[in-house]
Design a protein around this motif. Structure first.
Motif, PDB file in Angstrom:
ATOM      1  N   LEU A  97       6.714   7.177  -7.913  1.00 38.45           N
ATOM      2  CA  LEU A  97       6.486   7.975  -6.702  1.00 38.45           C
ATOM      3  C   LEU A  97       7.775   8.596  -6.173  1.00 38.45           C
ATOM      4  O   LEU A  97       7.749   9.454  -5.299  1.00 38.45           O
ATOM      5  CB  LEU A  97       5.886   7.093  -5.594  1.00 38.45           C
ATOM      6  CG  LEU A  97       4.528   6.453  -5.855  1.00 38.45           C
ATOM      7  CD1 LEU A  97       4.250   5.388  -4.801  1.00 38.45           C
ATOM      8  CD2 LEU A  97       3.425   7.500  -5.857  1.00 38.45           C
ATOM      9  N   PRO A 113       0.829  -1.202   0.000  1.00 37.02           N
ATOM     10  CA  PRO A 113       0.000   0.000   0.000  1.00 37.02           C
ATOM     11  C   PRO A 113       0.869   1.260   0.000  1.00 37.02           C
ATOM     12  O   PRO A 113       2.053   1.206   0.353  1.00 37.02           O
ATOM     13  CB  PRO A 113      -0.797  -0.120   1.290  1.00 37.02           C
ATOM     14  CG  PRO A 113       0.020  -0.984   2.169  1.00 37.02           C
ATOM     15  CD  PRO A 113       0.784  -1.912   1.282  1.00 37.02           C
ATOM     16  N   ILE A 114       0.240   2.380  -0.324  1.00 35.66           N
ATOM     17  CA  ILE A 114       0.952   3.645  -0.455  1.00 35.66           C
ATOM     18  C   ILE A 114       1.708   4.014   0.828  1.00 35.66           C
ATOM     19  O   ILE A 114       2.829   4.535   0.759  1.00 35.66           O
ATOM     20  CB  ILE A 114      -0.021   4.774  -0.905  1.00 35.66           C
ATOM     21  CG1 ILE A 114       0.713   6.107  -1.099  1.00 35.66           C
ATOM     22  CG2 ILE A 114      -1.188   4.923   0.025  1.00 35.66           C
ATOM     23  CD1 ILE A 114       1.624   6.150  -2.292  1.00 35.66           C
ATOM     24  N   LYS A 160      -3.364  -7.484 -14.037  1.00 35.89           N
ATOM     25  CA  LYS A 160      -4.117  -6.935 -12.919  1.00 35.89           C
ATOM     26  C   LYS A 160      -5.573  -7.086 -13.321  1.00 35.89           C
ATOM     27  O   LYS A 160      -5.978  -6.639 -14.387  1.00 35.89           O
ATOM     28  CB  LYS A 160      -3.711  -5.455 -12.768  1.00 35.89           C
ATOM     29  CG  LYS A 160      -4.214  -4.802 -11.529  1.00 35.89           C
ATOM     30  CD  LYS A 160      -3.353  -5.153 -10.305  1.00 35.89           C
ATOM     31  CE  LYS A 160      -4.025  -4.688  -9.022  1.00 35.89           C
ATOM     32  NZ  LYS A 160      -5.274  -5.421  -8.779  1.00 35.89           N
ATOM     33  N   THR A 195      -9.175  -4.073 -11.001  1.00 26.87           N
ATOM     34  CA  THR A 195      -8.724  -2.678 -10.937  1.00 26.87           C
ATOM     35  C   THR A 195      -7.628  -2.435 -11.970  1.00 26.87           C
ATOM     36  O   THR A 195      -7.181  -3.338 -12.659  1.00 26.87           O
ATOM     37  CB  THR A 195      -8.186  -2.335  -9.536  1.00 26.87           C
ATOM     38  OG1 THR A 195      -7.121  -3.222  -9.246  1.00 26.87           O
ATOM     39  CG2 THR A 195      -9.262  -2.461  -8.496  1.00 26.87           C
ATOM     40  N   ASP A 196      -7.207  -1.161 -12.028  1.00 23.35           N
ATOM     41  CA  ASP A 196      -6.113  -0.773 -12.911  1.00 23.35           C
ATOM     42  C   ASP A 196      -4.789  -1.283 -12.368  1.00 23.35           C
ATOM     43  O   ASP A 196      -4.700  -1.721 -11.230  1.00 23.35           O
ATOM     44  CB  ASP A 196      -6.030   0.768 -12.921  1.00 23.35           C
ATOM     45  CG  ASP A 196      -6.305   1.307 -14.310  1.00 23.35           C
ATOM     46  OD1 ASP A 196      -6.639   0.509 -15.208  1.00 23.35           O
ATOM     47  OD2 ASP A 196      -6.196   2.529 -14.490  1.00 23.35           O
ATOM     48  N   ASN A 197      -3.738  -1.161 -13.188  1.00 26.03           N
ATOM     49  CA  ASN A 197      -2.391  -1.454 -12.687  1.00 26.03           C
ATOM     50  C   ASN A 197      -2.068  -0.568 -11.496  1.00 26.03           C
ATOM     51  O   ASN A 197      -2.543   0.557 -11.396  1.00 26.03           O
ATOM     52  CB  ASN A 197      -1.346  -1.197 -13.767  1.00 26.03           C
ATOM     53  CG  ASN A 197      -1.345  -2.297 -14.801  1.00 26.03           C
ATOM     54  OD1 ASN A 197      -2.070  -3.269 -14.657  1.00 26.03           O
ATOM     55  ND2 ASN A 197      -0.541  -2.138 -15.834  1.00 26.03           N
ATOM     56  N   ILE A 198      -1.236  -1.098 -10.633  1.00 28.89           N
ATOM     57  CA  ILE A 198      -0.747  -0.325  -9.490  1.00 28.89           C
ATOM     58  C   ILE A 198       0.460   0.484  -9.988  1.00 28.89           C
ATOM     59  O   ILE A 198       1.380  -0.094 -10.558  1.00 28.89           O
ATOM     60  CB  ILE A 198      -0.293  -1.286  -8.370  1.00 28.89           C
ATOM     61  CG1 ILE A 198      -1.414  -2.275  -8.000  1.00 28.89           C
ATOM     62  CG2 ILE A 198       0.204  -0.521  -7.163  1.00 28.89           C
ATOM     63  CD1 ILE A 198      -2.654  -1.652  -7.449  1.00 28.89           C
ATOM     64  N   PRO A 199       0.465   1.811  -9.783  1.00 27.24           N
ATOM     65  CA  PRO A 199       1.617   2.583 -10.272  1.00 27.24           C
ATOM     66  C   PRO A 199       2.912   2.066  -9.657  1.00 27.24           C
ATOM     67  O   PRO A 199       2.921   1.566  -8.536  1.00 27.24           O
ATOM     68  CB  PRO A 199       1.323   4.012  -9.803  1.00 27.24           C
ATOM     69  CG  PRO A 199      -0.132   4.059  -9.556  1.00 27.24           C
ATOM     70  CD  PRO A 199      -0.518   2.680  -9.119  1.00 27.24           C
TER      71      PRO A 199
END
Lengths: 469, 469
Positions: A298, A257-258, A286, A289-293
């Protein structure tokens, strides 16, 4: 007088070759003495009843190999070739039996391996078209050795692609293409970066762990919590490098997670020699949901080395991976590495056109649907068969799932049973970097669904049931 | 209240994506506080005048990435994501200019490089046919990672071929296929073979020299005499490994005569830890006489590591080389190396069928004639132009010749002139492992004739003349 038998049969070796070999043997065995004059070409041709040409060719060959020398207008003389020392005679020698490779009969086997992918959907004709285009456009470059990091045009294509799909910000100069994640990490870590300590995920990528150890680096396996790598434990390890799989932890599947991402990025930002290697091995898949950046997207401090691979999206046997080095490391890398390329230029340009034509994106989209279908079907079949005795960590990403069973069987029994059932499976043991297993009433497996055919899934689940119970 | 602008234009990003990115920004900047409840999907959809579906997808993505959490029947809440530490702001950062790669304009240049080969004669259609056959026959294997030494069938084909063409005796198990001579030597020498000393030829293969040094090995450059490596000097070096190019010394062209071969083989036979690495990089090209048998074929004591390459016979950009390990080293190698393959299976099977169909042998035969024609023509043109001021070491083998000029120019002047004349040439300096140059009135060049077109040879010789005088 020199004389020997020459086989003039139709299927016999070239006559000059026979003469040559016979004379070599006689010289090596000192049957003709050092400095002795050989008969003239005409004389030997007469004696052997062969053409002068054959003898002439044989003499030229002996001359080239240094068995004889010539003095102008005097003829050919035997060189001082010395004596072979044979420590063991070649007749005694046999190739050790235990080194013989046995071909493994995989007939009737079903595979739930996490490594293999699905070959049935790969658009070989499209790939071959891209290769044809590569030949047409870059023929001249193929007769040269390419840039050690891969041709610039190919790196430009990759850099545009990762910007779009992974939010990765980089110049093509920062990209190093090579044949896999392991050789890339080997190259990176072989740079003399003064006694660095490396932390890796546990369970994790065991080959990388062994690779790092073989490079004499201090490696700390760090356990996982529900956010990925355990940050407290990691900080205690006092490491300089951290290798992680944030998009889809390998093999447990956790998506970092972020909050944990910010923690590790901040850790890296605190000291100029700290780096994070982001192994983004299967983020293209994936579901839902969309791809995880990417972590790299970041990072504002040039602290992340991004590693991408085409092993899952194309075919594992193609061996194309790349890493994106922060400028400071790139500079060191270029100084350190005596340049040579390990990349097949034809193949890389094929990739270039495959991406540029849109076929690559299309293929990934198609495979996402295909893999998701197989994944759902497999999970469903597992629940139907195992009911409440199975725990499936259902992360909608990647090409494998992580499952636990309540069973009294030991891991060795499971592995033995799988052999008997002809089912290729991998237990968590393969991914543990130290030998402890917390809970022995709990069998954990890493189950890949990419290579198995949909119609074989039920059968595989039946076999798995017999393996576990 | 959460509100922001959503671009609903035709070319705008997906709406859910805009929502997602805006919310991420607000959360990272703590404009929405930790633990704060987000508006319900319906509420936010109303506020932004978008569909509930878009908000729902955005919330799912934020959940997957860990920006928010959900409590059943209560809604969505902001996670404690922490704060980014930015050591330098991304706006300040610029990619260092000196790391930018400039595309080199080779327009109007002629190349006498020893590295490049002739692409005009390569039978691309035949190669593509072999690749098609490889796909047809081995599709399933392509979705797996192959044996780390290369597929067994390919190694069998190579083992049969080298037995025939080079007299090399080996089992397929002894063959290790990889992407070049350098990675092979790297792998070999990275095995922990207790503090070994290595001797190499000087002038010689400078990249191997640097590679060995980077592996922290003690490396002795040994000078050459008319038989190749100077044996007396070599013995004094007290080395354990010797790397040689006996078929055609690189770059001077000496063919090592049988007497020197026996000397070095005997040296190796005397002690169980001594080995000779035979780098057989271009033995396929031999004009006039037959190929020179390999050193390995003379070795009865399993002391020679044979290295062969397809860089000269196929294309350098294909990156296929192999080494043949004596059984004792093979055993060590297999223990040492955590297995992974760096080989492109599709490519190796293409090679397999290219050899098996006879196309490979045909191609070499054709190239021998083609290269010999160019070689003769070049030598002739050089003599015509330079007359008595040139000395050409005319060894009828390989893809380069070694020449000397009497001139007062220095090497730096020569290199500068060649730039101006747009002529790619390599001086002996590139191959000297230490900086001494015995004779400064004597310019030595390594001139490759493989890549230059026949019609350009005269022009290249004219340019060379202007470079030298």
């Amino acid at each position: 007088m020199i004389n020997f038998y020459i086989d003039k049969g139709n299927n016999s070796e070239f006559i000059y070759n026979q003469i040559c070999e016979k004379l070599k043997k006689m010289i090596l065995e000192h049957k003709i003495k050092v400095g002795e004059k050989l008969p003239s070409k005409r004389q030997l041709a007469n004696d052997l009843m062969v053409s002068v040409n054959s003898v002439s060719t044989a003499y030229e060959q002996l001359l080239a190999e240094g068995y004889i020398y010539t003095i102008e207008r005097k003829g050919y003389f035997v060189e001082d070739v010395g004596n072979f020392i044979n420590k063991h005679s070649s007749e005694d020698y046999q190739f050790p039996k235990h080194l013989k490779e046995k071909s493994i009969d995989k007939d009737g086997w079903l595979s739930l391996s996490h490594i293999n992918t699905d070959d049935s959907m790969f658009p070989f004709p499209k790939w071959m078209n891209s290769q044809q285009k590569a030949i047409y456009m870059h023929k001249n470059e193929l007769s040269q050795i390419s840039h050690p990091q891969g041709p610039l045009a190919v790196r430009e294509t990759i850099s545009n692609m990762v910007a779009l799909t992974r939010g990765v910000n980089c110049e093509p100069e920062q990209i190093v293409i090579n044949t896999g994640t392991q050789p890339l990490i080997q190259k990176l870590m072989s740079m003399q970066l003064q006694n660095i300590k490396v932390a890796v995920e546990n369970p994790g990528y065991v080959r990388i762990f062994h690779l790092l150890k073989s490079l004499n680096l201090e490696v700390s396996p760090i356990s996982l919590d529900n956010k990925g790598i355990n940050f407290k434990e990691f900080k205690k390890s006092n490491s300089d490098f951290l290798i992680v799989t944030p998009s889809h932890q390998f093999p447990t599947g956790v998506i970092m997670p972020i909050s944990r991402r910010i923690e590790i990025l901040n850790w890296a930002a605190m000291h100029k020699n700290r780096y994070i290697i982001e192994d983004d091995y299967d983020s293209e898949f994936k579901y839902g949901t969309d791809n995880i950046p990417s972590l790299q997207s970041l990072d504002k401090n040039n602290r992340v080395i991004y590693i991408g691979s085409f092993s899952k999206t194309l075919l594992p046997s193609f061996r194309i991976s790349y890493m994106i080095l922060p400028p400071k490391l790139l500079e060191l890398y270029k100084k350190q590495y005596y340049d040579w390329s390990e990349n097949n230029t034809l193949h890389l340009y094929a990739l270039h056109y495959f991406i540029q034509s849109g076929e690559y994106a299309k293929h990934i989209k198609r495979m996402n649907q295909h893999y998701n279908k197989k994944r759902k079907y497999l999970i469903n079949e597992l629940y139907l068969k195992f009911k409440k005795s199975i725990y499936i960590k259902d992360v909608p990403a990647g090409l494998h799932i992580f499952i636990k069973f309540n069973t009294n069987k030991t891991y060795s029994e499971i592995i033995e049973n799988a052999q008997q059932e002809k089912l290729e499976i991998y237990t968590i043991k393969r991914f543990l970097l130290n030998d402890e297993l917390e809970n022995m009433n709990n069998i954990q497996l890493v189950i890949g669904f990419a290579s198995i055919k949909e119609e074989d899934i039920s059968d595989a689940v039946e076999r798995l049931y017999r393996v576990i119970y």
